[in-house]
Design a protein around this motif. Structure first.
Motif, PDB file in Angstrom:
ATOM      1  N   THR A  22      29.656 -26.337  -6.613  1.00  0.00           N
ATOM      2  CA  THR A  22      28.349 -26.653  -6.218  1.00  0.00           C
ATOM      3  C   THR A  22      28.318 -26.664  -8.275  1.00  0.00           C
ATOM      4  O   THR A  22      28.736 -26.094  -8.560  1.00  0.00           O
ATOM      5  N   PRO A  23      27.304 -27.013  -8.750  1.00  0.00           N
ATOM      6  CA  PRO A  23      26.448 -26.859 -10.137  1.00  0.00           C
ATOM      7  C   PRO A  23      26.607 -25.448 -10.705  1.00  0.00           C
ATOM      8  O   PRO A  23      26.415 -25.253 -11.949  1.00  0.00           O
ATOM      9  N   ASP A  24      25.853 -24.042  -9.989  1.00  0.00           N
ATOM     10  CA  ASP A  24      25.626 -23.135  -9.989  1.00  0.00           C
ATOM     11  C   ASP A  24      27.171 -22.483  -9.543  1.00  0.00           C
ATOM     12  O   ASP A  24      27.061 -20.959  -9.755  1.00  0.00           O
ATOM     13  N   GLY A  25      28.416 -22.902  -9.208  1.00  0.00           N
ATOM     14  CA  GLY A  25      29.684 -22.144  -8.762  1.00  0.00           C
ATOM     15  C   GLY A  25      29.651 -21.468  -7.880  1.00  0.00           C
ATOM     16  O   GLY A  25      30.380 -21.018  -7.337  1.00  0.00           O
ATOM     17  N   ARG A  26      28.819 -22.180  -6.923  1.00  0.00           N
ATOM     18  CA  ARG A  26      29.041 -21.843  -5.612  1.00  0.00           C
ATOM     19  C   ARG A  26      29.828 -22.892  -4.660  1.00  0.00           C
ATOM     20  O   ARG A  26      29.947 -23.541  -4.938  1.00  0.00           O
ATOM     21  N   ALA A  27      30.830 -21.995  -3.885  1.00  0.00           N
ATOM     22  CA  ALA A  27      31.359 -22.491  -3.062  1.00  0.00           C
ATOM     23  C   ALA A  27      31.374 -23.599  -2.004  1.00  0.00           C
ATOM     24  O   ALA A  27      31.152 -22.308  -1.386  1.00  0.00           O
ATOM     25  N   LEU A  28      31.423 -24.165  -0.664  1.00  0.00           N
ATOM     26  CA  LEU A  28      31.616 -24.555   0.668  1.00  0.00           C
ATOM     27  C   LEU A  28      33.046 -25.207   0.254  1.00  0.00           C
ATOM     28  O   LEU A  28      33.615 -25.825  -0.702  1.00  0.00           O
ATOM     29  N   ALA A  29      33.567 -25.238   1.758  1.00  0.00           N
ATOM     30  CA  ALA A  29      35.308 -25.475   2.179  1.00  0.00           C
ATOM     31  C   ALA A  29      34.193 -26.683   3.752  1.00  0.00           C
ATOM     32  O   ALA A  29      33.696 -25.970   4.425  1.00  0.00           O
TER      33      ALA A  29
END
Length: 119
Positions: free
Chosen positions: A42-49
């Motif tokens: 995401t734009p704030d650097g969080r990750a979903l996989a």
């Protein structure tokens, strides 16, 4: 001292590319795919996989015999505007009746519950 850092939350689903695309439209960000695995940053650097799960059975909400297992809380400025956006992308409302709360519950296109929560 922590033992580990959280790398990503991973959602099992029948079509990782499609579900990652849904969340990329909802949250923004970039996708990277490698076979049956897709990462969304995401734009704030969080990750979903997202990973392929051929025998995937969608959770039901609320259903004690088919637990939701987890859900995502997504904060939004305007619940009505956000609701229109996720419905247009293929989300399904799970409790559309109660408009007095500060959150609303939906299922993503693969059936995972998520909430839109007013900031």
């Amino acid at each position: 001292m922590a033992i580990a850092k959280l790398g990503a939350v991973v959602l099992d689903c029948p079509d990782p590319r499609a579900l990652a695309g849904f969340y990329a439209e909802v949250l923004g960000g970039t996708l990277e795919a490698d076979g049956d695995w897709v990462d969304l940053t995401t734009p704030d650097g969080r990750a979903l996989a997202f990973q392929a799960s051929p025998g995937f059975v969608a959770p039901e909400w609320p259903a004690p015999d088919r637990s939701q297992q987890f859900h995502l809380d997504l904060t939004v400025e305007d619940l009505d505007t956000a609701e229109a956006g996720v419905l247009a992308l293929g989300a399904k409302p799970l409790d559309a009746d109660d408009r007095s709360r500060s959150f609303r519950v939906y299922a993503d296109p693969a059936g995972h519950p998520f909430c839109l929560c007013a900031c």
